[in-house]
Design a protein around this motif. Structure first.
Motif, PDB file in Angstrom:
ATOM      1  N   PRO A 234       0.789  -1.232   0.000  1.00 57.94           N
ATOM      2  CA  PRO A 234       0.000   0.000   0.000  1.00 57.94           C
ATOM      3  C   PRO A 234       0.822   1.283   0.000  1.00 57.94           C
ATOM      4  O   PRO A 234       0.287   2.367   0.241  1.00 57.94           O
ATOM      5  CB  PRO A 234      -0.803  -0.121   1.294  1.00 57.94           C
ATOM      6  N   SER A 235       2.114   1.177  -0.245  1.00 60.83           N
ATOM      7  CA  SER A 235       2.980   2.353  -0.171  1.00 60.83           C
ATOM      8  C   SER A 235       2.796   3.305  -1.350  1.00 60.83           C
ATOM      9  O   SER A 235       3.257   4.444  -1.306  1.00 60.83           O
ATOM     10  CB  SER A 235       4.451   1.926  -0.091  1.00 60.83           C
ATOM     11  N   TYR A 236       2.130   2.827  -2.401  1.00 62.90           N
ATOM     12  CA  TYR A 236       1.899   3.704  -3.539  1.00 62.90           C
ATOM     13  C   TYR A 236       0.574   3.354  -4.207  1.00 62.90           C
ATOM     14  O   TYR A 236       0.053   2.242  -4.065  1.00 62.90           O
ATOM     15  CB  TYR A 236       3.040   3.590  -4.558  1.00 62.90           C
ATOM     16  N   CYS A 237       0.028   4.310  -4.940  1.00 66.21           N
ATOM     17  CA  CYS A 237      -1.253   4.162  -5.627  1.00 66.21           C
ATOM     18  C   CYS A 237      -1.038   3.515  -6.992  1.00 66.21           C
ATOM     19  O   CYS A 237      -0.151   3.912  -7.746  1.00 66.21           O
ATOM     20  CB  CYS A 237      -1.897   5.539  -5.762  1.00 66.21           C
ATOM     21  N   LEU A 238      -1.861   2.505  -7.336  1.00 60.35           N
ATOM     22  CA  LEU A 238      -1.739   1.813  -8.621  1.00 60.35           C
ATOM     23  C   LEU A 238      -2.286   2.645  -9.771  1.00 60.35           C
ATOM     24  O   LEU A 238      -1.689   2.729 -10.841  1.00 60.35           O
ATOM     25  CB  LEU A 238      -2.476   0.473  -8.574  1.00 60.35           C
TER      26      LEU A 238
END
Length: 437
Positions: A234-238
């Motif tokens: 969840p460390s970055y947005c897809l």
């Protein structure tokens, strides 16, 4: 649908959800009971469950519970579905002016929320998220009777931030919550350990939904964007949709066509999107507060706007029902497990609607509790859990009885359920999310 078929469907559903609690059906005709209030303060004890000796239901002006007809689950509700308040009573929370000047998601203009000091009394440093698991008899206080229990199982608190939404993954192993903190919090249901997404939203998160049978989930925000994430990292947005012209208020995934999701905005617009490729499918009108696909099949979409709930046939792109009757704004909607009935919540009442007939079959007055959210219990198909101001209302629709359970220190903004684990989650503006089982 014939009554016998509906009873058989519900019995099969209960066998799947909780076989160890399945009891023999009572073949005697159960009578219904009406009450002039949502909670009994006489000291005789509130019950929420079948009571063969209860008088038939009648409706007169001022009744707290009204019944037009019985849900199909009446004869299949286990006799053990009976609950009592603490020491025989269940008091209604007295917070009549708590919601004055408060919008649906709290004070939108002030994201640096101040929460009561109890949020850090457990030794938290004010920055970290932490959870507690309640297992000992002294800590795990339950409302119970004859095998049915309902009590707080766990709690997680955030850093001085209102929580506005929550949702379980399909397998029940993860719970996602979000709100004014501008990032999603994921917690493991076995350990209650948490992990947060990066803070890519610029404003409060209004809704959060897991993609069916996946670790991916979506967040909608007041910053006019929708973002796709994966709980495995969840460390970055897809993916991100940021080109909207107004705040996004709610969203949901289609239960079968899992590449399809829809969201609604403040201007009553509904947009249907595909994930692969990430593109707009079509647009329509009819939702500002919340929208939810019919479970399992996904043929219908329930959309709340102002005081009206609309039912859309997604396959044929047309409206089939317009449910009217609420006197206040509709905050929340939820489907029963089969998608045959829909519950809609406004501040003053909850209404149950039949999709087959298009009519309101049951109604419960809030009696000052100011309802805000709802979810059908994952194991008992005719038990509706309703979130109000600091308390949960447990309403057995089949027997038309309810009781109040103290739960939070502020408005209960959202409820979620897991059919796999039988848990209910409640999110609150007090900065906490609690588990109930």
């Amino acid at each position: 649908m014939k009554m016998a078929q509906m009873q058989q469907s519900t019995a099969q559903q209960q066998d799947q959800l909780q076989p160890q609690q399945q009891l023999q059906q009572n073949n005697k005709k159960r009578k219904q009971h009406s009450s002039s209030g949502a909670a009994n303060s006489t000291g005789t004890g509130n019950t929420v469950g079948p009571s063969p000796s209860s008088p038939p239901s009648t409706h007169t002006p001022g009744d707290g519970i009204t019944t037009a007809s019985s849900l199909p689950h009446v004869n299949s509700v286990p006799k053990s579905l009976m609950m009592y308040g603490p020491e025989g009573t269940a008091g209604l929370a007295s917070s009549s002016n708590l919601l004055e000047d408060m919008e649906h998601f709290g004070d939108v203009g002030s994201l640096d929320d101040n929460v009561e000091s109890f949020l850090s009394h457990d030794g938290g440093d004010g920055r970290d998220l932490y959870g507690t698991l309640k297992q000992s008899p002294t800590e795990h206080k339950k409302e119970s009777s004859k095998g049915f229990t309902f009590g707080e199982f766990g709690c997680i608190r955030t850093r001085n931030s209102k929580v506005t939404c929550c949702h379980f993954s399909s397998d029940g192993k993860l719970l996602a919550s979000a709100g004014h903190d501008k990032k999603a919090v994921l917690w493991n249901m076995e350990t209650l350990q948490t992990e947060s997404t990066s803070e890519e939203h610029q404003c409060l998160i209004t809704d959060i939904r897991f993609r069916p049978n996946s670790s991916q989930f979506l967040t909608a925000s007041f910053d006019k964007s929708v973002r796709l994430w994966d709980a495995s990292d969840p460390s970055y947005c897809l993916q991100a949709y940021t080109g909207h012209s107004s705040p996004v208020m709610s969203l949901d995934f289609h239960p079968k066509k899992t590449d399809l999701f829809c969201f609604c905005d403040e201007k009553n617009e509904i947009r249907y999107w595909n994930i692969n490729p990430f593109s707009l499918s079509r647009m329509s009108k009819g939702a500002t507060a919340q929208l939810r696909f019919q479970p399992r099949i996904g043929q219908f979409l329930a959309a709340a706007s102002d005081k009206v709930v609309s039912i859309f046939d997604v396959e044929h792109d047309r409206k089939i029902h317009t449910f009217q009757g609420h006197l206040d704004l509709v905050h929340s909607v939820c489907w029963d497990v089969n998608g045959d009935y829909l519950a809609s919540v406004s501040q003053d009442s909850v209404k149950i609607w039949s999709i087959a007939s298009g009519e309101c079959t049951h109604e419960l007055s809030s009696n000052g509790n100011q309802f805000h959210s709802c979810v059908f219990h994952p194991s008992y198909s005719t038990l509706l859990v309703i979130g109000g101001i600091s308390s949960l209302e447990l309403w057995n629709i089949a027997e038309n009885k309810s009781m109040t359970v103290p739960a939070h220190e502020n408005i209960i903004s959202a409820l979620a359920k897991s059919l796999v684990t039988g848990m209910v989650a409640s999110a609150s503006h007090d900065g906490s999310v609690k588990l109930w089982k």
